[in-house]
Design an enzyme around this catalytic site. Structure first.
Site, mmCIF file in Angstrom:
data_model
loop_
_atom_site.group_PDB
_atom_site.id
_atom_site.type_symbol
_atom_site.label_atom_id
_atom_site.label_comp_id
_atom_site.label_asym_id
_atom_site.label_seq_id
_atom_site.Cartn_x
_atom_site.Cartn_y
_atom_site.Cartn_z
ATOM 1 N N ALA A 118 0.818 -1.214 0.000
ATOM 2 C CA ALA A 118 0.000 0.000 0.000
ATOM 3 C C ALA A 118 0.851 1.263 0.000
ATOM 4 O O ALA A 118 0.400 2.315 -0.399
ATOM 5 C CB ALA A 118 -0.917 0.001 1.210
ATOM 6 N N LYS A 119 2.085 1.141 0.457
ATOM 7 C CA LYS A 119 3.051 2.256 0.444
ATOM 8 C C LYS A 119 2.463 3.536 1.021
ATOM 9 O O LYS A 119 2.676 4.612 0.501
ATOM 10 C CB LYS A 119 3.598 2.451 -0.972
#
Lengths: 275, 275
Positions: free
Chosen positions: B98-99
């Site tokens: 998801a960073k």
């Protein structure tokens, strides 16, 4: 040619405002911890504050925390902003505060999510993965990005204040200045701005000196301790624009959110004219 | 005490695998561009590859691109992985790619989204906002994070390769080394690893030398041009663990994904034993 920032400036002129109303349905501010309550919270804020909002900034995290139903609520909030803008006869830009940043093929999917599926006009992004991670978001000049440069939190010291030595230069500079200069290069279509926290006015002044023309999104006024007057004096462009002041809790928790938004709008105008 | 990495190591032992199966329902790989098709694509992959998967890594972007229904599909995929693990008698860790990266109050909402709402075990995060943006994700030792350090894309040069001068030191070092050392400091509960792309084996070697104990998540093998053997030789820890190799298209586009996963698992084992 219309670009994200010409569209924003049109709205800024229409409502004489640099206020960006933050839509953060934090669970502790809701009547009950439900997506319906988050939706209700945001719709009320949108209806009350739209006349004074140069832009709206829904924060993806608070919707995601409710899963699929939260995501559906986010889309309804965005549609409500569009309707409110139509009613006022002025398109109100919507900035999705999402701070995404991924390799190009994934970034394309995030861009599709934000610009096509949700239909926002702009998104906040992290610069850490470099230019190819930003490109899918800035192909269309009418869609914009604000790149994280110097954020409002204490932890922003950890990386953003590091002194860096750019290739071919022997002059070290803080990473936030390096990022600001990159953003200036990448702003070929007038759709790249910077997130510069209002909690560090001296740093904001340095960044403004480095990039005189870029738009700033400057969170941190109010809840996080940033001072409005100092921020505006440090970050406004020579033309009295170039800064959006996002306020969330300062409006949503006010007894009368409409009045609070109107007062902040007017306070910004007053400071601008003093400057 | 159980921690994210003790749980991961248990699974690695159970299946003799360092393969992390990437679940990237990219629209161009689906029978039709619908959330139902994305779900079907992922469920098939999960069912076929679970025996060989040390972990699964769904990529949030490809689900978000389908809006609320995509988000619901993501949750179903996660539940299917749990069921498959139960059937195999071995909990398979799930890493949400998801960073994310945001200020603490927002990071809490993202952590709630990932760990409570979706129920994953680990998430990829950007380090750009500093320690307070990471803390909400690492309070519980059984939940883990992989921090972006040196990513697999070409644009990773733009910031990550910059030479930085840490305070109180006159030895410049690349930003990716600085981030690796920060992660090592933040890894008090054995739940902080690094994303180190397999496309830069020499840099991976340097990072491994700087932080001998941290786990790496190393994308880029196959589709992005990284070589498996070189990556393993550069990044494996002395104990033959410490690296997860995420593969997405190399499995999903194979004629027989089950066989492809088994072969990659075995190939990794073979290289490990040669090392």
């Amino acid at each position: 040619m219309e670009t994200f920032f010409t569209l924003l400036e049109k709205r800024v002129d229409d409502c004489s405002s640099l206020l960006c109303v933050g839509l953060d349905p934090h669970v502790s501010d809701l009547k009950e911890p439900s997506p319906a309550s988050a939706l209700d919270f945001c719709l009320t804020l949108v209806r009350e504050t739209a006349p004074y909002a140069a832009a709206f900034k829904p924060n993806a995290a608070f919707f995601e925390a409710f899963g699929a139903e939260g995501w559906a609520a986010l889309k309804q909030v965005i549609e409500a902003i569009r309707e409110e803008g139509a009613r006022l006869g002025s398109r109100i830009p919507i900035i999705l505060d999402a701070k995404r940043g991924d390799i190009a093929s994934t970034a394309e999917a995030y861009a599709k999510s934000a610009f096509e599926n949700l239909g926002v006009d702009c998104i906040t992004l992290s610069p850490y993965l470099g230019k190819d991670s930003i490109e899918p978001f800035i192909q269309n000049p009418e869609k914009g990005v604000f790149l994280l440069c110097k954020t409002s939190n204490a932890g922003s010291m950890d990386l953003q204040n590091l002194l860096v030595m750019p290739m071919g230069s022997d002059m070290p500079m803080p990473l936030y200045i390096y990022v600001a200069k990159l953003a200036e290069q990448w702003n070929e279509k007038n759709n790249v701005g910077l997130v510069v926290g209002a909690t560090h006015p001296q740093i904001m002044e340095m960044i403004r000196a480095a990039v005189p023309d870029l738009w700033f999104l400057s969170p941190g006024v109010g809840a996080q301790g940033g001072e409005l007057e100092l921020a505006l004096k440090s970050g406004l462009r020579a033309d009295g624009k170039g800064m959006l002041i996002p306020i969330s809790r300062g409006i949503s928790r006010a007894e009368n959110p409409k009045l609070a938004a109107a007062e902040i709008r007017d306070h910004i105008l007053y400071i601008k004219h003093q400057k």
